[in-house]
Design an enzyme around this catalytic site. Sequence first.
Site, PDB file in Angstrom:
ATOM      1  N   GLY A  75       1.902   3.134   2.280  1.00 55.49           N
ATOM      2  CA  GLY A  75       2.909   3.149   3.346  1.00 55.49           C
ATOM      3  C   GLY A  75       4.202   2.526   2.851  1.00 55.49           C
ATOM      4  CG  HIS A  76       4.329  -1.673   2.023  1.00 55.90           C
ATOM      5  ND1 HIS A  76       3.020  -2.086   1.989  1.00 55.90           N
ATOM      6  CD2 HIS A  76       4.910  -2.343   3.054  1.00 55.90           C
ATOM      7  CE1 HIS A  76       2.813  -2.978   2.952  1.00 55.90           C
ATOM      8  NE2 HIS A  76       3.936  -3.141   3.611  1.00 55.90           N
ATOM      9  CD  GLN A 136       7.756 -10.907  10.957  1.00 62.35           C
ATOM     10  OE1 GLN A 136       8.787 -11.001  10.316  1.00 62.35           O
ATOM     11  NE2 GLN A 136       7.055  -9.787  11.025  1.00 62.35           N
ATOM     12  CB  ILE A 178       1.662   6.531   4.668  1.00 62.29           C
ATOM     13  CG1 ILE A 178       3.112   6.855   4.304  1.00 62.29           C
ATOM     14  CG2 ILE A 178       0.702   7.036   3.595  1.00 62.29           C
ATOM     15  CD1 ILE A 178       3.454   8.323   4.177  1.00 62.29           C
ATOM     16  CB  SER A 190      -0.717  -5.688   4.821  1.00 68.21           C
ATOM     17  OG  SER A 190       0.413  -5.055   4.288  1.00 68.21           O
ATOM     18  CG  HIS A 204      -0.235  -0.294   2.521  1.00 70.34           C
ATOM     19  ND1 HIS A 204       0.597   0.625   3.104  1.00 70.34           N
ATOM     20  CD2 HIS A 204      -0.201  -1.389   3.333  1.00 70.34           C
ATOM     21  CE1 HIS A 204       1.083   0.139   4.234  1.00 70.34           C
ATOM     22  NE2 HIS A 204       0.628  -1.090   4.397  1.00 70.34           N
TER      23      HIS A 204
HETATM   24  P1  AMP Z   1       4.979  -5.013   6.586  1.00 71.88           P
HETATM   25  O1  AMP Z   1       4.777  -5.394   5.159  1.00 71.88           O
HETATM   26  O2  AMP Z   1       3.722  -4.758   7.331  1.00 71.88           O
HETATM   27  O3  AMP Z   1       5.940  -5.944   7.312  1.00 71.88           O
HETATM   28  O4  AMP Z   1       5.709  -3.600   6.552  1.00 71.88           O
HETATM   29  C1  AMP Z   1       6.891  -3.415   5.843  1.00 71.88           C
HETATM   30  C2  AMP Z   1       7.437  -2.067   6.181  1.00 71.88           C
HETATM   31  O5  AMP Z   1       6.491  -1.051   5.823  1.00 71.88           O
HETATM   32  C3  AMP Z   1       7.720  -1.893   7.687  1.00 71.88           C
HETATM   33  O6  AMP Z   1       8.921  -1.166   7.854  1.00 71.88           O
HETATM   34  C4  AMP Z   1       6.521  -1.095   8.146  1.00 71.88           C
HETATM   35  O7  AMP Z   1       6.775  -0.332   9.304  1.00 71.88           O
HETATM   36  C5  AMP Z   1       6.279  -0.212   6.935  1.00 71.88           C
HETATM   37  N1  AMP Z   1       4.903   0.291   6.945  1.00 71.88           N
HETATM   38  C6  AMP Z   1       3.759  -0.424   7.033  1.00 71.88           C
HETATM   39  N2  AMP Z   1       2.681   0.398   7.073  1.00 71.88           N
HETATM   40  C7  AMP Z   1       3.169   1.665   7.020  1.00 71.88           C
HETATM   41  C8  AMP Z   1       2.572   2.962   7.029  1.00 71.88           C
HETATM   42  N3  AMP Z   1       1.245   3.129   7.107  1.00 71.88           N
HETATM   43  N4  AMP Z   1       3.383   4.031   6.951  1.00 71.88           N
HETATM   44  C9  AMP Z   1       4.732   3.892   6.882  1.00 71.88           C
HETATM   45  N5  AMP Z   1       5.355   2.703   6.863  1.00 71.88           N
HETATM   46  C10 AMP Z   1       4.590   1.608   6.936  1.00 71.88           C
END
Ligand code: AMP
Length: 284
Positions: free
Chosen positions: A40-41, A65, A181, A191, A38
């Site tokens: 954020g990524h 994890q 974000i 996600s 999304h």
């Molecule tokens: P994940 O796929 O959930 O393991 O997240 C991968 C990376 O994206 C991690 O460093 C998260 O902290 C970052 N991340 C996930 N959601 C957000 C968001 N809304 N804003 C900024 N970074 C994010």
Amino acid sequence: MQFDSKMEIFRTQKTLKQYLSTLNEITIGFVPTMGALHQGHLSLIKRAKEETDLVVCSIFVNPTQFNESADFENYPITHDKDISILENASCDVLYLPENVADVYQNETDFSVDLGFLATVMEGEKRPGHFDGVMRVVKLLFEITTPTKAFFGLKDFQQYSVIRKMVSDLGMEIDIVGCDIIREENGLAMSSRNALLSKTEKKDALVLSKTLKFLQENCKEGDIRKFLIEGMDALFKISIPEYLIVAESKTLKPVISLKKGIKYRAFVVAKIGNVRLIDNIEIFV
Ligand code: AMP
């Protein structure tokens, strides 16, 4: 230096390492993810593009994890969509391991004493979670050999854990924390939001609203009244696990704020069956 060509996708660490070994004198920016990508990524990819020559993203739902098997089994997988999102974001390289063994094949023992970090918030509520996070991130760092690695402050404690690991193991990687974000209505992008129904998505706003309430009201001195009010609001709509204000540096929870120290408010609550996490900076 920038790489303009189409994104390279590697399903094994062997082929990825071979590819990276052909590139000299470049800085590598690494963005580890579990997919279901999304905005954020994408903000992490964008930052990595700005700060390094070659952006390597990984998509890997890391079993070590997860402390609840249902959470692991229900984790959204959207590989085809993710690949086109990454291509549009001009990501240079994707490591999408073909299986768990590919990531873990060269694992060696190591130990990092997280101390207090392991006992508070996610450390307390998800036993073994950060051990799994450190195991996979260390392996991914060894595979992708980054100059800088980009992590979202949405998982602030994870960011703190990775910084501690890199420092204790003497890894020469710059760990960059990127802003959270949010949707326009304040909901932190995640996600796991894809697992929420329309009504649950509205209910989920209670997390960011409660954090905002703490941000607006917590000033110097006693903050217990606001924590209780925040917890009351959470209980009306969700199943809260914790609502804490802590020092940003140590993650030590506090009930009274002092000028000159940085703090953040942290929340975890379940909406239906979906466990959501969020945090916000507190300005004293
Ligand atoms: P994940 O796929 O959930 O393991 O997240 C991968 C990376 O994206 C991690 O460093 C998260 O902290 C970052 N991340 C996930 N959601 C957000 C968001 N809304 N804003 C900024 N970074 C994010």
